[in-house]
Design a protein around this motif. Structure first.
Motif, PDB file in Angstrom:
ATOM      1  N   UNK A   1       0.839  -1.191   0.000  1.00  0.00           N
ATOM      2  CA  UNK A   1       0.000   0.000   0.000  1.00  0.00           C
ATOM      3  C   UNK A   1       0.873   1.240   0.000  1.00  0.00           C
ATOM      4  N   UNK A   2       0.685   2.095  -0.967  1.00  0.00           N
ATOM      5  CA  UNK A   2       1.462   3.319  -1.063  1.00  0.00           C
ATOM      6  C   UNK A   2       0.737   4.300  -1.967  1.00  0.00           C
ATOM      7  N   UNK A   3       1.146   5.556  -1.934  1.00  0.00           N
ATOM      8  CA  UNK A   3       0.582   6.538  -2.859  1.00  0.00           C
ATOM      9  C   UNK A   3       1.292   6.439  -4.184  1.00  0.00           C
ATOM     10  N   UNK A   4       0.555   6.367  -5.226  1.00  0.00           N
ATOM     11  CA  UNK A   4       1.117   6.195  -6.562  1.00  0.00           C
ATOM     12  C   UNK A   4       0.453   7.139  -7.527  1.00  0.00           C
ATOM     13  N   UNK A   5       1.251   7.840  -8.308  1.00  0.00           N
ATOM     14  CA  UNK A   5       0.726   8.750  -9.312  1.00  0.00           C
ATOM     15  C   UNK A   5       0.728   8.059 -10.662  1.00  0.00           C
ATOM     16  N   UNK A   6      -0.415   8.038 -11.310  1.00  0.00           N
ATOM     17  CA  UNK A   6      -0.562   7.395 -12.610  1.00  0.00           C
ATOM     18  C   UNK A   6      -1.207   8.374 -13.574  1.00  0.00           C
ATOM     19  N   UNK A   7      -0.608   8.533 -14.730  1.00  0.00           N
ATOM     20  CA  UNK A   7      -1.196   9.399 -15.749  1.00  0.00           C
ATOM     21  C   UNK A   7      -2.058   8.543 -16.665  1.00  0.00           C
ATOM     22  N   UNK A   9      -1.118  -1.851 -18.742  1.00  0.00           N
ATOM     23  CA  UNK A   9       0.249  -1.783 -19.234  1.00  0.00           C
ATOM     24  C   UNK A   9       0.904  -0.531 -18.670  1.00  0.00           C
ATOM     25  N   UNK A  10       1.989  -0.715 -17.944  1.00  0.00           N
ATOM     26  CA  UNK A  10       2.687   0.406 -17.333  1.00  0.00           C
ATOM     27  C   UNK A  10       3.981   0.692 -18.082  1.00  0.00           C
ATOM     28  N   UNK A  11       4.186   1.955 -18.408  1.00  0.00           N
ATOM     29  CA  UNK A  11       5.465   2.420 -18.925  1.00  0.00           C
ATOM     30  C   UNK A  11       6.204   3.031 -17.739  1.00  0.00           C
ATOM     31  N   UNK A  12       7.221   2.340 -17.239  1.00  0.00           N
ATOM     32  CA  UNK A  12       7.973   2.790 -16.070  1.00  0.00           C
ATOM     33  C   UNK A  12       9.236   3.485 -16.566  1.00  0.00           C
ATOM     34  N   UNK A  13       9.254   4.814 -16.407  1.00  0.00           N
ATOM     35  CA  UNK A  13      10.305   5.592 -17.058  1.00  0.00           C
ATOM     36  C   UNK A  13      10.536   6.902 -16.323  1.00  0.00           C
ATOM     37  N   UNK A  55       1.283   5.645 -17.366  1.00  0.00           N
ATOM     38  CA  UNK A  55       2.665   6.103 -17.226  1.00  0.00           C
ATOM     39  C   UNK A  55       3.021   6.184 -15.747  1.00  0.00           C
ATOM     40  N   UNK A  56       4.168   5.616 -15.369  1.00  0.00           N
ATOM     41  CA  UNK A  56       4.667   5.691 -14.000  1.00  0.00           C
ATOM     42  C   UNK A  56       6.050   6.343 -14.029  1.00  0.00           C
ATOM     43  N   UNK A  61       7.694   0.942  -4.964  1.00  0.00           N
ATOM     44  CA  UNK A  61       6.864  -0.222  -4.651  1.00  0.00           C
ATOM     45  C   UNK A  61       6.432  -0.949  -5.923  1.00  0.00           C
ATOM     46  N   UNK A  62       6.133  -0.169  -6.960  1.00  0.00           N
ATOM     47  CA  UNK A  62       5.721  -0.770  -8.235  1.00  0.00           C
ATOM     48  C   UNK A  62       6.896  -1.504  -8.873  1.00  0.00           C
ATOM     49  N   UNK A  63       8.053  -0.858  -8.875  1.00  0.00           N
ATOM     50  CA  UNK A  63       9.254  -1.463  -9.458  1.00  0.00           C
ATOM     51  C   UNK A  63       9.588  -2.764  -8.741  1.00  0.00           C
ATOM     52  N   UNK A  64       9.467  -2.751  -7.413  1.00  0.00           N
ATOM     53  CA  UNK A  64       9.740  -3.950  -6.620  1.00  0.00           C
ATOM     54  C   UNK A  64       8.705  -5.039  -6.889  1.00  0.00           C
ATOM     55  N   UNK A  65       7.429  -4.642  -7.035  1.00  0.00           N
ATOM     56  CA  UNK A  65       6.369  -5.612  -7.296  1.00  0.00           C
ATOM     57  C   UNK A  65       6.661  -6.426  -8.551  1.00  0.00           C
ATOM     58  N   UNK A  66       7.150  -5.736  -9.584  1.00  0.00           N
ATOM     59  CA  UNK A  66       7.442  -6.414 -10.843  1.00  0.00           C
ATOM     60  C   UNK A  66       8.864  -6.984 -10.897  1.00  0.00           C
ATOM     61  N   UNK A  67       9.546  -6.996  -9.743  1.00  0.00           N
ATOM     62  CA  UNK A  67      10.876  -7.596  -9.613  1.00  0.00           C
ATOM     63  C   UNK A  67      11.874  -7.002 -10.611  1.00  0.00           C
ATOM     64  N   UNK A  68      11.736  -5.702 -10.831  1.00  0.00           N
ATOM     65  CA  UNK A  68      12.646  -5.003 -11.733  1.00  0.00           C
ATOM     66  C   UNK A  68      13.770  -4.340 -10.940  1.00  0.00           C
ATOM     67  N   UNK A  69      14.926  -4.222 -11.547  1.00  0.00           N
ATOM     68  CA  UNK A  69      16.046  -3.516 -10.961  1.00  0.00           C
ATOM     69  C   UNK A  69      16.162  -2.150 -11.635  1.00  0.00           C
TER      70      UNK A  69
END
Length: 232
Positions: free
Chosen positions: A5-11, A123-127, A156-157, A166-174
């Motif tokens: 649980x965290x605050x997340x900004x999504x466009x 679909x999230x664009x993490x950038x 967009x994230x 938290x999102x990056x960790x959820x998807x096991x990304x470095x």
């Protein structure tokens, strides 16, 4: 898989919607519904207080109130009356949230899962939004989004925001794997990722098509990691 649980900004990509898609945000004609108006946010403290008071808050950040997106936004306000909607044209508010154009932004307390009754694949664009190639990448991302209207919600994230960790960790990304695409299905928590150097409409389309067909890239990576290395 537990959701942090965290605050997340999504466009949310509503700019450039076709009339058919925009119509989906209009009120049902089943019966009269009391009109709901978004809360006007005239300064940064008001915006921060508004966001903190709701589990889900959607804010329309507009520099120009005459564009078609504003009508789409007001349609969303009427359709989703259990969601807190705010609107702001204040330059300091837009600057505080790193908004550089007309945008509709969702702030959510739960990291993964948006409107489970609506589109179930996201679909999230993490950038990093400050990268020189950001604007061109977003242009191509929006172009690909038109191919999956009604099937996949494109989001967009901004990877540099603290909450995005938290999102990056959820998807096991470095961090070294960013920018990346991450796709997620709410009904079964299935997901996949695709780190990239250059985003294009073609590789976004290929990634989405593969996921829709049940082909997961991460399964290949996981099997490769489990295969014992043999010295010759």
């Amino acid at each position: 898989m537990a959701r942090d649980r965290c605050w997340l900004l999504l466009i949310l990509f509503t700019c450039g919607l076709t009339p058919e898609v925009a119509a989906e945000t209009e009120i049902s004609s089943d019966g009269p519904v009391a009109a709901q108006e978004p809360t006007w946010l005239t300064d940064v403290p008001a915006a921060m207080e508004f966001i903190a008071a709701a589990e889900v808050a959607i804010i329309g950040f507009f520099q120009d109130l005459e564009i078609p997106t504003v009508s789409v936004f007001h349609g969303m306000v009427q359709k989703f009356q259990n969601v807190s909607f705010g609107i702001s044209t204040d330059s300091e508010v837009l600057s505080h949230y790193n908004i550089t154009g007309n945008s509709i932004v969702l702030f959510r307390l739960t990291a993964i899962g948006l409107f489970n009754s609506m589109i179930q694949i996201h679909l999230l664009l993490i950038m990093n939004k400050s990268l020189p190639e950001y604007e061109e990448s977003m242009h191509r991302f929006r172009k690909a989004a038109k191919l999956f209207q009604g099937k996949i919600l494109f989001i967009m994230v901004d990877s540099v925001m603290k909450e995005s960790g938290k999102v990056i960790s959820f998807f096991k990304l470095k961090e070294s794997q960013l920018p990346a695409l991450a796709i997620y299905r709410t009904v079964d928590d299935e997901w996949d990722t695709l780190p990239f150097t250059v985003v294009s409409a073609e590789n976004v389309q290929k990634f989405c098509d593969g996921f829709l067909k049940g082909k997961l890239l991460r399964e290949n990576h996981e099997s490769e990691e489990k295969t014992p290395k043999v010295e010759l």
